[in-house]
Design a protein around this motif. Structure first.
Motif, PDB file in Angstrom:
ATOM      1  N   ARG A 137      -7.816  17.011  -8.885  1.00 45.03           N
ATOM      2  CA  ARG A 137      -8.626  16.511  -9.997  1.00 45.03           C
ATOM      3  C   ARG A 137     -10.114  16.685  -9.704  1.00 45.03           C
ATOM      4  NH1 ARG A 137      -8.696  10.801 -10.285  1.00 45.03           N
ATOM      5  NH2 ARG A 137      -6.514  10.967  -9.706  1.00 45.03           N
ATOM      6  N   VAL A 138     -10.528  16.337  -8.503  1.00 44.80           N
ATOM      7  CA  VAL A 138     -11.945  16.452  -8.145  1.00 44.80           C
ATOM      8  C   VAL A 138     -12.352  17.928  -8.083  1.00 44.80           C
ATOM      9  CG1 VAL A 138     -13.671  15.998  -6.354  1.00 44.80           C
ATOM     10  CG2 VAL A 138     -12.002  14.231  -6.961  1.00 44.80           C
ATOM     11  N   ALA A 139     -11.515  18.770  -7.494  1.00 48.13           N
ATOM     12  CA  ALA A 139     -11.826  20.200  -7.407  1.00 48.13           C
ATOM     13  C   ALA A 139     -11.973  20.813  -8.807  1.00 48.13           C
ATOM     14  CB  ALA A 139     -10.747  20.929  -6.612  1.00 48.13           C
ATOM     15  N   PHE A 165     -17.914  27.778   1.350  1.00 44.80           N
ATOM     16  CA  PHE A 165     -18.745  26.749   1.985  1.00 44.80           C
ATOM     17  C   PHE A 165     -18.731  26.880   3.498  1.00 44.80           C
ATOM     18  CE2 PHE A 165     -17.802  23.906  -1.844  1.00 44.80           C
ATOM     19  CZ  PHE A 165     -19.004  24.215  -2.462  1.00 44.80           C
ATOM     20  N   ASP A 166     -17.538  27.058   4.089  1.00 48.12           N
ATOM     21  CA  ASP A 166     -17.425  27.162   5.547  1.00 48.12           C
ATOM     22  C   ASP A 166     -16.144  27.915   5.885  1.00 48.12           C
ATOM     23  OD1 ASP A 166     -17.247  26.912   8.291  1.00 48.12           O
ATOM     24  OD2 ASP A 166     -17.736  24.779   8.308  1.00 48.12           O
ATOM     25  N   SER A 167     -16.273  29.183   6.197  1.00 52.94           N
ATOM     26  CA  SER A 167     -15.097  30.006   6.491  1.00 52.94           C
ATOM     27  C   SER A 167     -14.462  29.645   7.837  1.00 52.94           C
ATOM     28  CB  SER A 167     -15.471  31.494   6.481  1.00 52.94           C
ATOM     29  OG  SER A 167     -16.452  31.765   7.469  1.00 52.94           O
ATOM     30  N   ASN A 168     -15.208  28.990   8.721  1.00 49.91           N
ATOM     31  CA  ASN A 168     -14.654  28.600  10.018  1.00 49.91           C
ATOM     32  C   ASN A 168     -13.849  27.307   9.963  1.00 49.91           C
ATOM     33  OD1 ASN A 168     -15.787  30.793  11.474  1.00 49.91           O
ATOM     34  ND2 ASN A 168     -17.756  29.732  11.434  1.00 49.91           N
ATOM     35  N   ASP A 169     -14.134  26.450   8.989  1.00 53.39           N
ATOM     36  CA  ASP A 169     -13.451  25.160   8.890  1.00 53.39           C
ATOM     37  C   ASP A 169     -13.424  24.685   7.436  1.00 53.39           C
ATOM     38  OD1 ASP A 169     -12.185  22.787   9.499  1.00 53.39           O
ATOM     39  OD2 ASP A 169     -13.933  21.870  10.439  1.00 53.39           O
ATOM     40  N   PRO A 170     -12.713  25.400   6.567  1.00 50.20           N
ATOM     41  CA  PRO A 170     -12.734  25.053   5.148  1.00 50.20           C
ATOM     42  C   PRO A 170     -12.086  23.706   4.824  1.00 50.20           C
ATOM     43  CG  PRO A 170     -11.096  26.745   5.581  1.00 50.20           C
ATOM     44  CD  PRO A 170     -11.880  26.562   6.843  1.00 50.20           C
ATOM     45  N   VAL A 171     -11.196  23.228   5.667  1.00 53.53           N
ATOM     46  CA  VAL A 171     -10.456  22.005   5.376  1.00 53.53           C
ATOM     47  C   VAL A 171     -11.288  20.751   5.657  1.00 53.53           C
ATOM     48  CG1 VAL A 171      -8.318  20.746   5.922  1.00 53.53           C
ATOM     49  CG2 VAL A 171      -8.276  23.200   5.702  1.00 53.53           C
ATOM     50  N   LYS A 172     -12.443  20.904   6.259  1.00 54.39           N
ATOM     51  CA  LYS A 172     -13.268  19.721   6.518  1.00 54.39           C
ATOM     52  C   LYS A 172     -13.701  19.048   5.215  1.00 54.39           C
ATOM     53  CE  LYS A 172     -17.866  21.829   7.027  1.00 54.39           C
ATOM     54  NZ  LYS A 172     -18.905  22.130   8.015  1.00 54.39           N
ATOM     55  N   TYR A 173     -13.615  19.750   4.103  1.00 53.14           N
ATOM     56  CA  TYR A 173     -13.991  19.192   2.813  1.00 53.14           C
ATOM     57  C   TYR A 173     -12.844  18.433   2.139  1.00 53.14           C
ATOM     58  CZ  TYR A 173     -17.796  22.405   3.640  1.00 53.14           C
ATOM     59  OH  TYR A 173     -18.837  23.076   4.196  1.00 53.14           O
ATOM     60  N   ASP A 174     -11.673  18.476   2.715  1.00 52.09           N
ATOM     61  CA  ASP A 174     -10.510  17.794   2.148  1.00 52.09           C
ATOM     62  C   ASP A 174     -10.768  16.309   1.948  1.00 52.09           C
ATOM     63  OD1 ASP A 174      -7.759  16.980   1.569  1.00 52.09           O
ATOM     64  OD2 ASP A 174      -7.682  16.382   3.671  1.00 52.09           O
ATOM     65  N   PHE A 175     -11.341  15.669   2.939  1.00 52.33           N
ATOM     66  CA  PHE A 175     -11.534  14.224   2.865  1.00 52.33           C
ATOM     67  C   PHE A 175     -12.394  13.828   1.675  1.00 52.33           C
ATOM     68  CE2 PHE A 175     -14.011  10.421   3.859  1.00 52.33           C
ATOM     69  CZ  PHE A 175     -12.984   9.501   3.944  1.00 52.33           C
ATOM     70  N   CYS A 176     -13.505  14.516   1.485  1.00 48.68           N
ATOM     71  CA  CYS A 176     -14.385  14.112   0.381  1.00 48.68           C
ATOM     72  C   CYS A 176     -13.764  14.442  -0.971  1.00 48.68           C
ATOM     73  CB  CYS A 176     -15.776  14.711   0.531  1.00 48.68           C
ATOM     74  SG  CYS A 176     -15.830  16.476   0.606  1.00 48.68           S
ATOM     75  N   LEU A 177     -13.007  15.522  -1.080  1.00 47.92           N
ATOM     76  CA  LEU A 177     -12.325  15.823  -2.343  1.00 47.92           C
ATOM     77  C   LEU A 177     -11.304  14.740  -2.675  1.00 47.92           C
ATOM     78  CD1 LEU A 177     -11.635  19.663  -2.070  1.00 47.92           C
ATOM     79  CD2 LEU A 177     -13.160  18.535  -3.693  1.00 47.92           C
ATOM     80  N   THR A 178     -10.500  14.395  -1.683  1.00 49.00           N
ATOM     81  CA  THR A 178      -9.443  13.416  -1.901  1.00 49.00           C
ATOM     82  C   THR A 178     -10.014  12.021  -2.078  1.00 49.00           C
ATOM     83  OG1 THR A 178      -7.952  14.773  -0.590  1.00 49.00           O
ATOM     84  CG2 THR A 178      -7.299  12.503  -0.955  1.00 49.00           C
TER      85      THR A 178
END
Length: 195
Positions: A137-139, A165-178
């Motif tokens: 929903r946020v994405a 945003f960050d090809s080395n660690d794209p999943v670091k944004y998971d927390f803020c999206l969720t």
């Protein structure tokens, strides 16, 4: 886009990571069956092989094939069909939220103790966002996701955006999206005002 990236990074550093408390609700019978399958799998393979299954099957800069191979090996013996739903398969269209969350915990390392980072043989750059109704929903609100279903195709679409945003660690944004999708005191309208 740069302002969004800074806000994502700020939110991803937030220390209150309570959303990652793992809750598992199932019947005792099902728990016992899954434990039996897991124990048999470990006895047949071994703990190091589990991590190697994921590493050895990296393809197209993702772990999607690795997840498929893991599920195929995990359930290669005759187990009740109802138990196979506990491990999703991206090749069958699933977003694979649980296994992607598990891989996040095992591969990423953070200072907050949420991500253990004990599988250092696999780069965080291969991880996929554990897509669910909240992060989806946020994405979508941010214009990062056009697909309306939370499925494997949506995971690929979101992965591609997060890697910008960050090809080395794209999943670091998971927390803020969720997190933004879960917390009721945070308004989706407030989020879109910053865009």
């Amino acid at each position: 886009m740069e302002e969004n990236k800074k806000e994502f990074e700020r939110l991803s550093e937030e220390k209150d990571n309570n959303q990652y408390i793992f809750e598992y609700n199932s019947t005792e019978k099902c728990d016992n069956e899954i434990n039996m399958i897991y124990n048999e799998f470990i006895m047949e393979h071994n703990k190091d092989l589990t991590k190697n299954i994921f590493f050895d099957n990296i393809e197209n800069n993702s772990l999607h094939k690795s997840i498929h191979v893991f599920k195929s090996l995990f359930f290669k013996n005759n187990f009740p069909l109802r138990t196979t739903k506990h491990i999703s398969d991206p090749y069958k269209g699933s977003a694979c939220k649980r296994i992607n969350m598990f891989l996040r915990w095992m591969v990423r390392k953070d200072s907050n103790g949420v991500d253990f980072g004990i599988w250092n043989k696999i780069s965080p750059s291969y991880l996929s966002c554990p897509l669910d109704v909240h992060s989806g929903r946020v994405a979508r609100k941010l214009g990062m996701l056009k697909r309306t279903q939370n499925d494997h195709k949506a995971v690929i679409e979101l992965d591609n955006k997060l890697r910008i945003f960050d090809s080395n660690d794209p999943v670091k944004y998971d927390f803020c999206l969720t997190r933004f999708g879960i917390r009721r005191e945070l308004s989706m309208d407030d989020l879109s005002q910053g865009l």
